[in-house]
Write a protein that holds these residues in place. Sequence first.
Motif, PDB file in Angstrom:
ATOM      1  N   VAL A   1      88.041  20.947 115.752  1.00  0.00           N
ATOM      2  CA  VAL A   1      87.453  21.318 114.468  1.00  0.00           C
ATOM      3  C   VAL A   1      88.570  21.842 113.581  1.00  0.00           C
ATOM      4  O   VAL A   1      89.359  22.702 114.004  1.00  0.00           O
ATOM      5  CB  VAL A   1      86.354  22.387 114.639  1.00  0.00           C
ATOM      6  N   GLY A   2      88.646  21.315 112.351  1.00  0.00           N
ATOM      7  CA  GLY A   2      89.708  21.711 111.442  1.00  0.00           C
ATOM      8  C   GLY A   2      89.184  22.155 110.086  1.00  0.00           C
ATOM      9  O   GLY A   2      88.074  21.790 109.679  1.00  0.00           O
ATOM     10  N   GLN A   3      90.012  22.918 109.376  1.00  0.00           N
ATOM     11  CA  GLN A   3      89.632  23.424 108.065  1.00  0.00           C
ATOM     12  C   GLN A   3      89.818  22.382 106.971  1.00  0.00           C
ATOM     13  O   GLN A   3      89.111  22.386 105.971  1.00  0.00           O
ATOM     14  CB  GLN A   3      90.450  24.672 107.734  1.00  0.00           C
ATOM     15  N   ASP A   4      90.771  21.465 107.146  1.00  0.00           N
ATOM     16  CA  ASP A   4      91.036  20.428 106.156  1.00  0.00           C
ATOM     17  C   ASP A   4      90.110  19.234 106.365  1.00  0.00           C
ATOM     18  O   ASP A   4      89.505  19.066 107.431  1.00  0.00           O
ATOM     19  CB  ASP A   4      92.492  19.978 106.233  1.00  0.00           C
ATOM     20  N   SER A   5      90.048  18.381 105.357  1.00  0.00           N
ATOM     21  CA  SER A   5      89.193  17.201 105.454  1.00  0.00           C
ATOM     22  C   SER A   5      89.732  16.186 106.454  1.00  0.00           C
ATOM     23  O   SER A   5      88.952  15.485 107.098  1.00  0.00           O
ATOM     24  CB  SER A   5      89.063  16.539 104.075  1.00  0.00           C
ATOM     25  N   TRP A   6      91.052  16.072 106.550  1.00  0.00           N
ATOM     26  CA  TRP A   6      91.663  15.078 107.436  1.00  0.00           C
ATOM     27  C   TRP A   6      92.820  15.735 108.183  1.00  0.00           C
ATOM     28  O   TRP A   6      93.372  16.740 107.757  1.00  0.00           O
ATOM     29  CB  TRP A   6      92.177  13.877 106.648  1.00  0.00           C
ATOM     30  N   GLY A   7      93.197  15.137 109.292  1.00  0.00           N
ATOM     31  CA  GLY A   7      94.345  15.619 110.044  1.00  0.00           C
ATOM     32  C   GLY A   7      93.972  16.653 111.078  1.00  0.00           C
ATOM     33  O   GLY A   7      92.878  17.220 111.073  1.00  0.00           O
ATOM     34  N   THR A   8      94.920  16.927 111.979  1.00  0.00           N
ATOM     35  CA  THR A   8      94.691  17.849 113.090  1.00  0.00           C
ATOM     36  C   THR A   8      95.683  19.011 113.076  1.00  0.00           C
ATOM     37  O   THR A   8      95.911  19.631 114.110  1.00  0.00           O
ATOM     38  CB  THR A   8      94.806  17.095 114.433  1.00  0.00           C
ATOM     39  N   GLU A   9      96.245  19.304 111.921  1.00  0.00           N
ATOM     40  CA  GLU A   9      97.239  20.382 111.863  1.00  0.00           C
ATOM     41  C   GLU A   9      96.584  21.749 111.713  1.00  0.00           C
ATOM     42  O   GLU A   9      96.954  22.701 112.388  1.00  0.00           O
ATOM     43  CB  GLU A   9      98.207  20.131 110.698  1.00  0.00           C
ATOM     44  N   ASN A  10      95.614  21.892 110.827  1.00  0.00           N
ATOM     45  CA  ASN A  10      95.001  23.180 110.534  1.00  0.00           C
ATOM     46  C   ASN A  10      93.672  23.304 111.257  1.00  0.00           C
ATOM     47  O   ASN A  10      92.604  23.306 110.662  1.00  0.00           O
ATOM     48  CB  ASN A  10      94.808  23.328 109.021  1.00  0.00           C
ATOM     49  N   GLY A  11      93.738  23.388 112.593  1.00  0.00           N
ATOM     50  CA  GLY A  11      92.534  23.480 113.399  1.00  0.00           C
ATOM     51  C   GLY A  11      92.854  23.734 114.852  1.00  0.00           C
ATOM     52  O   GLY A  11      94.003  23.975 115.225  1.00  0.00           O
ATOM     53  N   GLU A  12      91.835  23.670 115.708  1.00  0.00           N
ATOM     54  CA  GLU A  12      92.013  23.953 117.131  1.00  0.00           C
ATOM     55  C   GLU A  12      91.262  22.937 117.979  1.00  0.00           C
ATOM     56  O   GLU A  12      90.255  22.364 117.562  1.00  0.00           O
ATOM     57  CB  GLU A  12      91.507  25.362 117.472  1.00  0.00           C
ATOM     58  N   TRP A  13      91.754  22.746 119.202  1.00  0.00           N
ATOM     59  CA  TRP A  13      91.125  21.900 120.212  1.00  0.00           C
ATOM     60  C   TRP A  13      90.554  22.777 121.322  1.00  0.00           C
ATOM     61  O   TRP A  13      91.026  23.880 121.563  1.00  0.00           O
ATOM     62  CB  TRP A  13      92.143  20.942 120.838  1.00  0.00           C
ATOM     63  N   HIS A  14      89.541  22.258 122.014  1.00  0.00           N
ATOM     64  CA  HIS A  14      89.102  22.843 123.275  1.00  0.00           C
ATOM     65  C   HIS A  14      88.543  21.731 124.161  1.00  0.00           C
ATOM     66  O   HIS A  14      88.203  20.650 123.676  1.00  0.00           O
ATOM     67  CB  HIS A  14      88.096  23.985 123.077  1.00  0.00           C
ATOM     68  N   SER A  15      88.461  22.000 125.464  1.00  0.00           N
ATOM     69  CA  SER A  15      88.071  20.949 126.416  1.00  0.00           C
ATOM     70  C   SER A  15      87.191  21.539 127.506  1.00  0.00           C
ATOM     71  O   SER A  15      87.137  22.752 127.722  1.00  0.00           O
ATOM     72  CB  SER A  15      89.309  20.299 127.043  1.00  0.00           C
ATOM     73  N   GLY A  16      86.528  20.644 128.229  1.00  0.00           N
ATOM     74  CA  GLY A  16      85.693  21.030 129.355  1.00  0.00           C
ATOM     75  C   GLY A  16      85.509  19.863 130.296  1.00  0.00           C
ATOM     76  O   GLY A  16      85.729  18.702 129.930  1.00  0.00           O
TER      77      GLY A  16
END
Length: 305
Positions: free
Chosen positions: A250-265
């Motif tokens: 989930v990210g704050q910007d409309s596109w890209g994965t720079e300004n956000g975080e990942w999680h897994s399960g």
Amino acid sequence: SGFWMHRNLLGGAERFRIDGEIGGIGGDSGGTDYRVSARFDRPATFTPDTGFFLEARAQELDEPDFRERSVRVGAGLTHIFSEELTGEAGIAYQFTDINDDLGSRTLEHLLFPASLTFDNRDEPVDARSGYYAALEVTPFLGLDQSSAGARVYGDARAYLGVGEDDSFVFAFRAQAGSVAGAGLTEVPPAMLFFSGGAGTVRGQPYQSLAVNLGGGNRLGGRSFLAFSGEVRAPVGGKFSAVAFADTGFVGQDSWGTENGEWHSGAGFGVRYETGIGPIRVDIATPLDDDAGENFELYIGIGQAF
């Protein structure tokens, strides 16, 4: 949940359906959700494969990070392109009353939702072969402010059966979403993206991943990615076992994965075949510092995807 439907309201195969739903009863993630909706469908309106619909919906969502009350009315067209491909497009007005970590506010939007769905799976609730893809595009115009933008969401799934009677199944899912052209405060929270839970990342708490605004305040993101994989194998009789792994962003910007975080399960599950689809029981743990310490349990009917 329940519904009432008339399949021949005016004598021309018109369908009129009323739905009601109460969700989250006794849950510990958010409060109780309410939803009531009505929809009228008239088939073969302009061509044999083109239908017309009217719909109305009122709902209250009491989620972990927001409370949203909304009323929506709209109309549109449906079209059957083939046995595997269908589409829908329309126009709708929505009023939304919001209470979240940014405070209280109301929004009014004119929406232009459109969708395409491709589905050639052999069995929707327990697919062993085929593909499913859905694309939703919703341009919107703010009526009480100058904001305008669009929400895009896609969901793609693939199934590969191997062995005798496709008894072993490899299932894959990818989801992606974006909200462009409007700020976080100019979009109803339900149109933003969260991750965690049965529909995104199993093992992570429901909607646990969002945009961190600081000071303990959170809001849904404007961009979203999720990937899931499963291996389904028979173990005898009507029982089968499943191993799976999910990851989400989930990210704050409309596109890209720079300004956000990942999680897994990841986790394991058991399926018991019934006449209306398999009964599903899954247990999963996060793949981070809480791996093997925290667990989430999921029970339902039909495969996870």
